[in-house]
Design a protein around this motif. Structure first.
Motif, PDB file in Angstrom:
ATOM      1  N   THR A 194      60.121  19.670  33.651  1.00 62.07           N
ATOM      2  CA  THR A 194      59.774  18.573  34.546  1.00 62.07           C
ATOM      3  C   THR A 194      58.748  19.005  35.586  1.00 62.07           C
ATOM      4  O   THR A 194      57.837  18.246  35.911  1.00 62.07           O
ATOM      5  CB  THR A 194      61.045  18.053  35.244  1.00 62.07           C
ATOM      6  OG1 THR A 194      61.991  17.709  34.246  1.00 62.07           O
ATOM      7  CG2 THR A 194      60.737  16.849  36.109  1.00 62.07           C
ATOM      8  N   TRP A 195      58.855  20.228  36.090  1.00 62.12           N
ATOM      9  CA  TRP A 195      57.931  20.661  37.129  1.00 62.12           C
ATOM     10  C   TRP A 195      56.509  20.755  36.587  1.00 62.12           C
ATOM     11  O   TRP A 195      55.548  20.494  37.319  1.00 62.12           O
ATOM     12  CB  TRP A 195      58.377  21.980  37.761  1.00 62.12           C
ATOM     13  CG  TRP A 195      58.302  23.175  36.848  1.00 62.12           C
ATOM     14  CD1 TRP A 195      59.294  23.657  36.063  1.00 62.12           C
ATOM     15  CD2 TRP A 195      57.177  24.024  36.646  1.00 62.12           C
ATOM     16  NE1 TRP A 195      58.854  24.757  35.374  1.00 62.12           N
ATOM     17  CE2 TRP A 195      57.571  25.009  35.708  1.00 62.12           C
ATOM     18  CE3 TRP A 195      55.892  24.055  37.162  1.00 62.12           C
ATOM     19  CZ2 TRP A 195      56.699  26.009  35.289  1.00 62.12           C
ATOM     20  CZ3 TRP A 195      55.038  25.056  36.728  1.00 62.12           C
ATOM     21  CH2 TRP A 195      55.438  26.012  35.812  1.00 62.12           C
ATOM     22  N   VAL A 196      56.346  21.061  35.315  1.00 65.14           N
ATOM     23  CA  VAL A 196      55.000  21.113  34.721  1.00 65.14           C
ATOM     24  C   VAL A 196      54.429  19.704  34.646  1.00 65.14           C
ATOM     25  O   VAL A 196      53.253  19.478  34.978  1.00 65.14           O
ATOM     26  CB  VAL A 196      55.045  21.772  33.327  1.00 65.14           C
ATOM     27  CG1 VAL A 196      53.689  21.672  32.634  1.00 65.14           C
ATOM     28  CG2 VAL A 196      55.480  23.219  33.427  1.00 65.14           C
ATOM     29  N   THR A 245      55.177  17.236  36.563  1.00 66.20           N
ATOM     30  CA  THR A 245      54.892  16.829  37.940  1.00 66.20           C
ATOM     31  C   THR A 245      53.559  17.395  38.407  1.00 66.20           C
ATOM     32  O   THR A 245      52.751  16.676  39.017  1.00 66.20           O
ATOM     33  CB  THR A 245      56.022  17.298  38.876  1.00 66.20           C
ATOM     34  OG1 THR A 245      57.265  16.770  38.404  1.00 66.20           O
ATOM     35  CG2 THR A 245      55.780  16.846  40.299  1.00 66.20           C
ATOM     36  N   VAL A 246      53.308  18.655  38.119  1.00 67.84           N
ATOM     37  CA  VAL A 246      52.049  19.284  38.521  1.00 67.84           C
ATOM     38  C   VAL A 246      50.867  18.595  37.840  1.00 67.84           C
ATOM     39  O   VAL A 246      49.845  18.306  38.476  1.00 67.84           O
ATOM     40  CB  VAL A 246      52.065  20.799  38.207  1.00 67.84           C
ATOM     41  CG1 VAL A 246      50.679  21.412  38.351  1.00 67.84           C
ATOM     42  CG2 VAL A 246      53.061  21.516  39.105  1.00 67.84           C
ATOM     43  N   VAL A 247      51.002  18.293  36.562  1.00 66.52           N
ATOM     44  CA  VAL A 247      49.923  17.606  35.834  1.00 66.52           C
ATOM     45  C   VAL A 247      49.669  16.234  36.441  1.00 66.52           C
ATOM     46  O   VAL A 247      48.507  15.840  36.654  1.00 66.52           O
ATOM     47  CB  VAL A 247      50.274  17.496  34.333  1.00 66.52           C
ATOM     48  CG1 VAL A 247      49.309  16.581  33.609  1.00 66.52           C
ATOM     49  CG2 VAL A 247      50.284  18.875  33.693  1.00 66.52           C
ATOM     50  N   VAL A 284      50.252  15.211  39.546  1.00 60.22           N
ATOM     51  CA  VAL A 284      49.629  15.376  40.866  1.00 60.22           C
ATOM     52  C   VAL A 284      48.151  15.723  40.717  1.00 60.22           C
ATOM     53  O   VAL A 284      47.305  15.181  41.438  1.00 60.22           O
ATOM     54  CB  VAL A 284      50.385  16.451  41.691  1.00 60.22           C
ATOM     55  CG1 VAL A 284      49.605  16.861  42.918  1.00 60.22           C
ATOM     56  CG2 VAL A 284      51.762  15.937  42.071  1.00 60.22           C
ATOM     57  N   VAL A 285      47.822  16.591  39.779  1.00 61.90           N
ATOM     58  CA  VAL A 285      46.417  16.965  39.572  1.00 61.90           C
ATOM     59  C   VAL A 285      45.602  15.756  39.108  1.00 61.90           C
ATOM     60  O   VAL A 285      44.488  15.534  39.599  1.00 61.90           O
ATOM     61  CB  VAL A 285      46.315  18.132  38.561  1.00 61.90           C
ATOM     62  CG1 VAL A 285      44.890  18.337  38.093  1.00 61.90           C
ATOM     63  CG2 VAL A 285      46.868  19.409  39.168  1.00 61.90           C
TER      64      VAL A 285
END
Length: 67
Positions: free
Chosen positions: A46-48, A50-52, A54-55
């Motif tokens: 999930t954190w990956v 989320t980062v994608v 946001v970017v």
């Protein structure tokens, strides 16, 4: 809820035994995850995702406001 200091039959267990069992369960969980990944049954954390997200949103906002 079961008491981690007691076994299945109610006998007392030492804290070292409880700790070792916890370590073994963790190792088994990691082994199972590695086996699933090798079979191609992996999931993206999930954190990956989320980062994608946001970017992408930050890039889109930069494009909108800086153009």
């Amino acid at each position: 809820m079961t008491d981690p200091q007691r076994g299945h039959e109610g006998e007392e267990r030492r804290p070292e035994q409880v700790h070792l069992n916890r370590i073994e369960r963790r190792r088994a969980k990691i082994r199972e995850e590695i086996e699933r990944n090798r079979r191609g049954e992996y999931r993206v954390p999930t954190w990956v995702l989320t980062v994608v997200l946001v970017v992408v949103v930050a890039g889109w906002l930069a494009l909108v406001f800086l153009s």
